[in-house]
Design a protein around this motif. Structure first.
Motif, PDB file in Angstrom:
ATOM      1  N   HIS A 237      -5.528  -1.606   9.881  1.00 53.11           N
ATOM      2  CA  HIS A 237      -5.448  -1.433   8.432  1.00 53.11           C
ATOM      3  C   HIS A 237      -4.523  -2.436   7.747  1.00 53.11           C
ATOM      4  O   HIS A 237      -4.654  -2.660   6.545  1.00 53.11           O
ATOM      5  CB  HIS A 237      -4.972  -0.002   8.133  1.00 53.11           C
ATOM      6  CG  HIS A 237      -5.003   0.353   6.688  1.00 53.11           C
ATOM      7  ND1 HIS A 237      -6.163   0.298   5.935  1.00 53.11           N
ATOM      8  CD2 HIS A 237      -4.023   0.766   5.839  1.00 53.11           C
ATOM      9  CE1 HIS A 237      -5.891   0.667   4.688  1.00 53.11           C
ATOM     10  NE2 HIS A 237      -4.606   0.947   4.608  1.00 53.11           N
TER      11      HIS A 237
ATOM     12  N   SER B 157      -4.509  -2.203   0.974  1.00 53.16           N
ATOM     13  CA  SER B 157      -4.826  -0.785   0.818  1.00 53.16           C
ATOM     14  C   SER B 157      -4.910  -0.411  -0.669  1.00 53.16           C
ATOM     15  O   SER B 157      -5.648  -1.045  -1.418  1.00 53.16           O
ATOM     16  CB  SER B 157      -3.798   0.065   1.574  1.00 53.16           C
ATOM     17  OG  SER B 157      -4.239   1.394   1.675  1.00 53.16           O
TER      18      SER B 157
ATOM     19  N   ALA C 198      -8.274  -0.084  -0.227  1.00 51.12           N
ATOM     20  CA  ALA C 198      -8.539   1.352  -0.128  1.00 51.12           C
ATOM     21  C   ALA C 198      -9.917   1.682  -0.701  1.00 51.12           C
ATOM     22  O   ALA C 198     -10.254   1.266  -1.816  1.00 51.12           O
ATOM     23  CB  ALA C 198      -7.455   2.136  -0.866  1.00 51.12           C
TER      24      ALA C 198
ATOM     25  N   GLY D 270       0.808  -1.216   0.000  1.00 52.58           N
ATOM     26  CA  GLY D 270       0.000   0.000   0.000  1.00 52.58           C
ATOM     27  C   GLY D 270       0.841   1.266   0.000  1.00 52.58           C
ATOM     28  O   GLY D 270       2.073   1.221  -0.097  1.00 52.58           O
TER      29      GLY D 270
END
Length: 299
Positions: A277, A110, A136, A32
């Protein structure tokens, strides 16, 4: 061991685990924003025990080239790069063709998830499926403007004009590119605190000290109109598996649950309790077995 591949006159750093394994497929890991191939340090060897597992640094990150940013209205030259999902996807597509040279399962965290979906479309039958880890959702994209507050919509043109300016983007980047700030962000991203250590901080900090790092940052923060995952998932025909941190502070798990209900291509959703995350790095002991099972099914 790090290896280097030349792509469009840029140097792309990559590494592989399990290269000697005789498998009909390979795994490609896509990091990411702000991360690198080393963000998979707690996953790659485990995954590589099932199939050859590759991780590469996207242009602008890790140890790959960090060319000057070229925004859509600026003149393209041989010395700059338009940091966008199509170009990163082309990088991964060419990497799969030239280096991996096998059908692949793409795994992205992400923004790496959006890149994985877009690359899969380019690869066609050479991609067997995609695993999205806290993909994301890109709430600041122009196409999601109606969801923003009236105040945010009002100031949107001003914000877009300001972040184009190198003086501002470089100042923002410089203020963020220090170990103390990185550790502070990591403690938000990893709510359990697991594996937030000096090694991880250094993995994220070192690339920020390279000359071109502010340019990659400028390119990314000016991505206001690009792919959204739901748009890619809508007509996606390959199997997609979701792995999500229950306490992701930026990409709410409720959205992943909506995707799971809405899109036929999504075959599973695994929610990692108390993770944020980056559950693959925060809780690899929970995520690696899930990925290994998906690989076994793909083989």
């Amino acid at each position: 061991m790090k290896q280097v591949w030349t792509w469009q006159n840029m140097q792309i750093a990559w590494q592989v685990e399990g290269e000697e394994i005789n498998s009909p497929i390979a795994i490609v890991l896509i990091h990411g924003f702000g991360a690198s191939k080393d963000h998979w340090r707690l996953n790659q060897k485990s995954i590589g025990s099932k199939a050859p597992c590759y991780a590469l640094d996207l242009v602008g990150f890790g140890e790959s080239s960090q060319p000057n940013s070229c925004l859509p209205y600026e003149k393209k030259t041989s010395q700059n790069f338009h940091y966008c999902f199509d170009n990163w996807s082309q990088q991964v597509f060419d990497f799969c063709k030239e280096i991996v040279n096998k059908p692949v399962l793409l795994i992205g965290n992400s923004i790496g998830g959006v890149i994985a979906l877009n690359t899969s479309n380019k690869l066609s039958k050479k991609c067997l499926g995609v695993v999205l880890i806290d993909c994301a959702q890109r709430t600041m994209d122009d196409k999601r403007l109606a969801e923003q507050s009236l105040l945010m919509r009002f100031f949107r043109p001003v914000i877009k004009t300001l972040v184009r300016q190198r003086l501002l983007s470089t100042t923002l980047f410089t203020n963020a590119a220090n170990p103390a700030f990185i550790e502070k962000i990591l403690k938000v991203a990893y709510p359990s605190g697991s594996n937030v250590n000096e090694e991880l901080v250094d993995i994220l900090f070192q690339p920020t000290q390279r000359k071109g790092a502010p340019e990659a940052f400028r390119g990314f923060i000016n991505l206001f109109d690009d792919y959204l995952a739901p748009g890619l998932l809508e007509h996606f025909e390959k199997p997609v598996h979701l792995i999500w941190g229950e306490k992701d502070p930026w990409e709410p798990v409720k959205e992943a649950e909506k995707w799971s209900q809405k899109f036929e291509c999504i075959k599973s959703l695994e929610i990692i309790a108390n993770a944020g995350h980056c559950p693959h790095d925060e809780m690899p002991e929970k995520v690696n077995p899930i990925i290994e099972k998906i690989i076994q099914e793909a083989i």
